[in-house]
Scaffold this motif. Sequence first.
Motif, mmCIF file in Angstrom:
data_model
loop_
_atom_site.group_PDB
_atom_site.id
_atom_site.type_symbol
_atom_site.label_atom_id
_atom_site.label_comp_id
_atom_site.label_asym_id
_atom_site.label_seq_id
_atom_site.Cartn_x
_atom_site.Cartn_y
_atom_site.Cartn_z
ATOM 1 N N PRO A 1 46.780 -0.576 48.630
ATOM 2 C CA PRO A 1 47.635 -1.764 48.625
ATOM 3 C C PRO A 1 47.426 -2.604 49.881
ATOM 4 O O PRO A 1 47.194 -2.069 50.969
ATOM 5 N N LEU A 2 47.502 -3.922 49.735
ATOM 6 C CA LEU A 2 47.429 -4.838 50.873
ATOM 7 C C LEU A 2 48.766 -4.844 51.592
ATOM 8 O O LEU A 2 49.810 -5.049 50.983
ATOM 9 N N GLN A 3 48.729 -4.589 52.902
ATOM 10 C CA GLN A 3 49.935 -4.578 53.719
ATOM 11 C C GLN A 3 49.688 -5.402 54.982
ATOM 12 O O GLN A 3 48.558 -5.771 55.280
ATOM 13 N N GLU A 4 50.756 -5.656 55.749
ATOM 14 C CA GLU A 4 50.609 -6.441 56.976
ATOM 15 C C GLU A 4 49.675 -5.771 57.975
ATOM 16 O O GLU A 4 49.018 -6.445 58.765
ATOM 17 N N THR A 62 51.813 -5.838 43.875
ATOM 18 C CA THR A 62 51.882 -7.198 44.375
ATOM 19 C C THR A 62 52.098 -7.183 45.882
ATOM 20 O O THR A 62 53.029 -6.548 46.379
ATOM 21 N N ALA A 63 51.230 -7.861 46.612
ATOM 22 C CA ALA A 63 51.323 -7.891 48.067
ATOM 23 C C ALA A 63 52.359 -8.919 48.505
ATOM 24 O O ALA A 63 52.612 -9.915 47.818
ATOM 25 N N THR A 64 52.950 -8.684 49.661
ATOM 26 C CA THR A 64 53.917 -9.626 50.208
ATOM 27 C C THR A 64 53.195 -10.856 50.750
ATOM 28 O O THR A 64 51.993 -10.833 51.024
ATOM 29 N N ALA A 75 51.641 -10.089 54.089
ATOM 30 C CA ALA A 75 50.387 -9.337 54.005
ATOM 31 C C ALA A 75 49.227 -10.270 53.654
ATOM 32 O O ALA A 75 48.134 -10.161 54.221
ATOM 33 N N LYS A 76 49.465 -11.184 52.721
ATOM 34 C CA LYS A 76 48.417 -12.132 52.334
ATOM 35 C C LYS A 76 48.083 -13.070 53.493
ATOM 36 O O LYS A 76 46.916 -13.392 53.742
#
Length: 214
Positions: free
Chosen positions: A64-67, A180-182, A185-186
């Motif tokens: 998952p994409l995270q900050e 779904t990334a925040t 994060a994006k």
Amino acid sequence: MALVNSNYEFIFVDVGKNGRLSDGGVIESTEFYHKLMNGQLNLPDNSFTDNNLNFVFLGDDAFPLQEHFLKPYPQRDLSYENRIFNYRLSRARNVSENAFGLIAARFRILHVPIHMRYPENISYVVLAICSLHNFLRKRDTSYSTSASFDQENMATRELQLGEWRKNTAEMTNLRSFRRTATTAAKDNRNNYRDFFNSDGSVDWQDEMLAKGKA
């Protein structure tokens, strides 16, 4: 599940999760991930970087994409700038692939099912291998050399495969994990993309893209 530093050494290893889990599911069950999400890893503040970028861990599309966790942009309809980011990310992630490949080439028990009277002891075997690998990386120059790992030839702009690839089976692809990334994060990934296309660019990245490397 493991984290690898720039010297091909394991700095966190988690062994023994159910193989039916996705890789994203495995990482979410680790102590590392819980501390990452709760801000307990004591990561340096952004002010330690010239461009105020987050300190991050790198993964592939299975995660998952995270900050504080970067993954590639989806391959569909990639812009040139996003391709640059994916190339730079892939180039950095290659370190972890080489670390896994080297232990598989050096410790052949990892090529077969490990049969033990007490299955829970298998975790100790894997952890021991990772510890021995770190020890040998630091103390034994014959254990691995620069030729052991993948390298980019700066003269020809070609990738020279490491010697470990001649001695081990192809690694299994990771299974993807979709979430779904925040927005944060994006935005963080976009900040790294912009950096790699401006102040943080390297002189060979455009040539590598021209050769179809991303």
